[in-house]
Design an enzyme around this catalytic site. Structure first.
Site, PDB file in Angstrom:
ATOM      1  CG  PHE A 135      -1.621   1.185   0.997  1.00  0.00           C
ATOM      2  CD1 PHE A 135      -3.165   1.214   0.473  1.00  0.00           C
ATOM      3  CD2 PHE A 135      -1.469   2.368   1.769  1.00  0.00           C
ATOM      4  CE1 PHE A 135      -3.828   2.434   0.232  1.00  0.00           C
ATOM      5  CE2 PHE A 135      -2.404   3.273   1.884  1.00  0.00           C
ATOM      6  CZ  PHE A 135      -3.420   3.291   0.873  1.00  0.00           C
ATOM      7  CG  ASP A 220       5.557   3.215   2.227  1.00  0.00           C
ATOM      8  OD1 ASP A 220       5.488   4.112   3.074  1.00  0.00           O
ATOM      9  OD2 ASP A 220       4.448   3.236   1.328  1.00  0.00           O
ATOM     10  CE  LYS A 249      -0.958   5.573   7.700  1.00  0.00           C
ATOM     11  NZ  LYS A 249      -0.499   4.972   6.461  1.00  0.00           N
TER      12      LYS A 249
HETATM   13  C1  LIG Z   1      -0.731   5.308   5.186  1.00  0.00           C
HETATM   14  C2  LIG Z   1       0.041   4.883   4.107  1.00  0.00           C
HETATM   15  C3  LIG Z   1       0.463   5.613   2.915  1.00  0.00           C
HETATM   16  C4  LIG Z   1      -0.478   6.846   2.506  1.00  0.00           C
HETATM   17  O1  LIG Z   1      -0.173   8.033   3.392  1.00  0.00           O
HETATM   18  P1  LIG Z   1      -1.485   8.983   3.342  1.00  0.00           P
HETATM   19  O2  LIG Z   1      -0.751   9.966   4.343  1.00  0.00           O
HETATM   20  O3  LIG Z   1      -2.554   8.432   3.885  1.00  0.00           O
HETATM   21  O4  LIG Z   1      -1.292   9.576   2.087  1.00  0.00           O
HETATM   22  C5  LIG Z   1       1.403   5.200   2.239  1.00  0.00           C
HETATM   23  N1  LIG Z   1       2.205   3.984   2.602  1.00  0.00           N
HETATM   24  C6  LIG Z   1       2.028   3.396   3.771  1.00  0.00           C
HETATM   25  C7  LIG Z   1       2.808   2.264   4.099  1.00  0.00           C
HETATM   26  C8  LIG Z   1       0.930   3.630   4.526  1.00  0.00           C
HETATM   27  O5  LIG Z   1       0.689   3.046   5.598  1.00  0.00           O
END
Ligand SMILES: *Cc1c(COP(=O)(O)O)cnc(C)c1O
Length: 403
Positions: A135, A220, A249
């Protein structure tokens, strides 16, 4: 103050139905949150891995208040005093290099993708290999990077330039790489994909392979970064280096901020005019992030995430033998998944009713992401609620019955 029912009604009238909520939360302190009707909950999701230092940590609140009274924003056409301080701290906790600031996880990953493309452009390399069940966000490019077609349905055509391989499968990765490939993008622990840690040997093999083939290795760290796994960055668990990684986050404890940190090789690839953000790295966001990092350091929360996580996982492990529908516990640090053999939604609803917030994910996983400074007594309290709810859930879900 309005009641939950009144708030819900206003949502239905005025807010697009992109989420399916039931609670209205109006106050938080540490690991606890309060709803609009005055009920208190143990927050074991931390706003989805955002409140790593707990809700309304006094140091973060003070930093935001103080900075808000001095200067909230100045354009990136000017220097501000906090952005380089934050960049220096971020490289301190990860690797030598330089940072770019934005406002969210998707934007940070978008910046990683743009950075990889710009770096590869002279050699005709642009493709980014990502993992199935990953994700990476909801912008069009990060949707395309996300290895789950359910998020792309209806938004086609998604941008080109991505290839997908099964997670933790080194052979598949070797096979998909071509002369077009610029980078590999990995979550060191898949969060939304079901709390699945990357194997350490896998990450080490991928690192070696990327170096040999002159590919960028991008991480990520939006969810698993900022101490959550018992390391500042999830990839540090494998002792490997990133060429660049993204954060968001937990970085600002709830104040929106995203960042990428790039190692020396990529530190000067973005030149003036190549990338930008109006709000990115503004003084208020940087003040929140600086206070967050200093708090994590002062309270030794990286170490605590490792220790508390291990203890929490050990106790959760006892539920595997005790309850037939609980199949496994997995995770790293305080990023933990309880694997069920049926959908997790009903159990999570029951937990909420009993005062414990956890997130159902990837259908059959209950995801726990408590603040890194969660108290031992709060873990015990959560375990008790979980034990009671699991007993009730097992009693209620007769063999063969649909969820
Ligand atoms: C939450 C998340 C995103 C997206 O972040 P947003 O601030 O909602 O755009 C991307 N990568 C990972 C692994 C995430 O958990």
């Amino acid at each position: 103050m309005k009641t939950t029912a009144e708030i819900a009604e206003q949502y239905q009238q005025f807010v697009m139905p992109t989420y399916s909520q039931s609670l209205a939360l109006v106050k938080g302190k540490g690991t606890r949150v309060w709803d609009a009707d005055g009920k208190v909950y143990l927050d074991f999701m931390s706003g989805i891995a955002v409140q790593n230092v707990g809700h309304c940590h006094p140091a973060v609140v003070a930093a935001i208040r103080e900075q808000a009274g001095r200067m909230m924003h100045c354009s990136n056409l000017f220097y501000n005093d906090l952005q380089p301080q934050l960049a220096a701290l971020l490289t301190d906790i990860s690797m030598p290099g330089k940072c770019f600031f934005c406002n969210s996880g998707a934007e940070a990953n978008e910046a990683l993708i743009k950075l990889a493309r710009l770096w590869g452009s002279e050699q005709g390399k642009y493709e980014v290999v990502t993992m199935q069940d990953s994700f990476h966000g909801r912008t069009l490019a990060t949707l395309a990077a996300t290895g789950q077609t359910k998020y792309q349905d209806g938004f086609e055509p998604v941008p080109e330039g991505f290839a997908y391989v099964p997670f933790n499968d080194f052979e598949a990765l070797q096979k998909v790489v071509s002369p077009r490939t610029a980078a590999v993008l990995i979550e060191a622990v898949q969060g939304e994909g079901g709390v699945v840690p990357a194997d350490i040997e896998y990450l080490q093999a991928v690192r070696k392979f990327c170096t040999e083939r002159s590919l960028l290795l991008l991480f990520d760290e939006v969810q698993c970064g900022m101490g959550r796994t018992g390391h500042w960055c999830g990839f540090q668990r494998a002792g490997v280096d990133a060429d660049a990684f993204s954060l968001a986050k937990a970085l600002g404890s709830g104040f929106p901020i995203g960042a990428i940190v790039a190692g020396r090789k990529l530190a000067d690839v973005f030149q003036p005019g190549k990338h930008a953000s109006t709000f990115g790295g503004n003084p208020l966001a940087c003040a929140a992030a600086l206070a967050t990092i200093r708090t994590i350091e002062a309270e030794k929360l990286v170490e605590r995430a490792a220790g508390t996580g291990e203890e929490f996982m050990a106790v959760l492990g006892e539920f595997v033998g005790k309850y037939a529908n609980v199949k496994a516990v997995r995770g790293v640090g305080l990023m933990i998944g309880l694997v069920l053999d049926k959908p997790a939604k009903k159990l999570c609803k029951l937990l909420t009713e009993n005062g414990l917030l956890a997130i159902p994910t990837h259908d059959n996983i209950v995801r726990f992401l408590p603040p890194l400074n969660v108290r031992d007594s709060e873990i015990e309290e959560a375990i008790e609620i979980l034990d009671d709810c699991l007993a009730e859930w097992h009693g209620a879900s007769k063999p063969g019955s649909e969820e």
